[in-house]
Design a protein around this motif. Structure first.
Motif, mmCIF file in Angstrom:
data_model
loop_
_atom_site.group_PDB
_atom_site.id
_atom_site.type_symbol
_atom_site.label_atom_id
_atom_site.label_comp_id
_atom_site.label_asym_id
_atom_site.label_seq_id
_atom_site.Cartn_x
_atom_site.Cartn_y
_atom_site.Cartn_z
ATOM 1 N N GLU A 65 0.828 -1.202 0.000
ATOM 2 C CA GLU A 65 0.000 0.000 0.000
ATOM 3 C C GLU A 65 0.867 1.258 0.000
ATOM 4 O O GLU A 65 0.634 2.189 -0.781
ATOM 5 C CB GLU A 65 -0.921 -0.010 1.221
ATOM 6 C CG GLU A 65 -1.746 1.245 1.426
ATOM 7 C CD GLU A 65 -2.787 1.472 0.353
ATOM 8 O OE1 GLU A 65 -3.276 2.608 0.230
ATOM 9 O OE2 GLU A 65 -3.117 0.509 -0.386
ATOM 10 N N GLU A 66 1.882 1.279 0.860
ATOM 11 C CA GLU A 66 2.735 2.457 0.955
ATOM 12 C C GLU A 66 3.568 2.646 -0.316
ATOM 13 O O GLU A 66 3.802 3.768 -0.766
ATOM 14 C CB GLU A 66 3.655 2.355 2.176
ATOM 15 C CG GLU A 66 4.537 3.565 2.427
ATOM 16 C CD GLU A 66 3.745 4.856 2.633
ATOM 17 O OE1 GLU A 66 4.328 5.937 2.417
ATOM 18 O OE2 GLU A 66 2.549 4.792 3.009
ATOM 19 N N ARG A 93 1.337 4.198 -2.858
ATOM 20 C CA ARG A 93 1.075 5.599 -2.500
ATOM 21 C C ARG A 93 2.250 6.486 -2.947
ATOM 22 O O ARG A 93 2.045 7.597 -3.446
ATOM 23 C CB ARG A 93 0.903 5.742 -0.983
ATOM 24 C CG ARG A 93 -0.445 5.278 -0.436
ATOM 25 C CD ARG A 93 -0.480 5.519 1.082
ATOM 26 N NE ARG A 93 -1.628 4.900 1.681
ATOM 27 C CZ ARG A 93 -2.838 5.459 1.762
ATOM 28 N NH1 ARG A 93 -3.016 6.674 1.268
ATOM 29 N NH2 ARG A 93 -3.832 4.834 2.356
ATOM 30 N N ARG A 94 3.442 5.977 -2.752
ATOM 31 C CA ARG A 94 4.638 6.793 -3.054
ATOM 32 C C ARG A 94 4.996 6.785 -4.538
ATOM 33 O O ARG A 94 5.394 7.804 -5.088
ATOM 34 C CB ARG A 94 5.839 6.283 -2.241
ATOM 35 C CG ARG A 94 5.706 6.454 -0.749
ATOM 36 C CD ARG A 94 6.996 6.120 -0.032
ATOM 37 N NE ARG A 94 6.834 6.171 1.408
ATOM 38 C CZ ARG A 94 7.835 6.337 2.278
ATOM 39 N NH1 ARG A 94 9.070 6.480 1.837
ATOM 40 N NH2 ARG A 94 7.590 6.358 3.572
#
Length: 214
Positions: free
Chosen positions: A205-206, A209-210
């Protein structure tokens, strides 16, 4: 309930239940006559734990028997009872104390515990399988040339402490010490893989996002 109902409710075959009874993993039922015994909810709960140990955790029968012995030992204090039960689960081997990377890892882990103020964990370090596993893991990083020590581990340890607080809070919702220790053992077998999966999902997920889906 009779054996057939215990089997239906637990999903464990009657032959397997009889094997668990013979091996002392399941306490005997209340004898009604020479050929029939009656079982209750405590047998159902214990059977689920045994199933988790042997079928999911792949714990050998001998080890499972020792785990359950500590679960049922109400002569022990709560901390020792919980630790003894968990320590009977399969563990990493003792790290080589002569290995330079192990010695460096031991110093880093000691520094980590000091930094966190985890004095009780430090006192248990000589007998704790979790301590040995941490030392082994840190030594592996350092052996491969990664500077992985107290400074890098501290934020992760703080997150794990929050997880431990949740574990203890959930454990204390159970009415008896035996049930609390059972819950902790189940957590070690069933919840740790779930937490690992959540960790990896969070990384995915991170990452998106990035960096998006590049």
């Amino acid at each position: 309930m009779r054996l057939a109902e215990l089997s239906n409710r637990s999903g464990v075959a009657t032959a397997t239940i009889k094997y668990y009874l013979r091996e002392g993993l399941l306490p005997p039922g209340r004898q009604i006559n020479a050929t029939t015994a009656e079982y209750d909810e405590t047998h159902l709960r214990r059977l689920r734990l045994v199933r988790a140990l042997i079928q999911v955790g792949k714990v050998p029968v001998a080890n499972a028997r020792e785990v359950l012995k500590h679960v049922d030992d109400d002569s022990l204090g709560r901390t020792i009872r919980l630790g003894a039960a968990l320590w009977e689960l399969p563990q990493d081997p003792e790290p080589d104390a002569e290995d330079e990377f192990v010695r460096a890892a031991q110093q880093e882990v000691a520094a980590l515990l000091d930094r966190l103020g985890w004095d009780n964990a430090k006192q248990l370090s000589s007998i704790s399988p979790a301590y040995r596993s941490l030392v082994t893991g840190v030594a592996a990083f350092r052996r491969l040339g990664y500077d992985w020590g107290a400074e890098q581990l501290a934020p992760y340890a703080e997150l794990m402490h929050r997880t431990a607080v949740l574990d203890m809070d959930n454990m204390e919702t159970y009415p008896s010490d035996a049930e609390r220790v059972e819950f902790a053992v189940l957590g070690a077998i069933l919840n740790e893989p779930v937490l690992q999966a959540l960790h990896r999902l969070a990384q995915e997920e991170e990452s998106t996002r990035r960096y998006g889906f590049e």
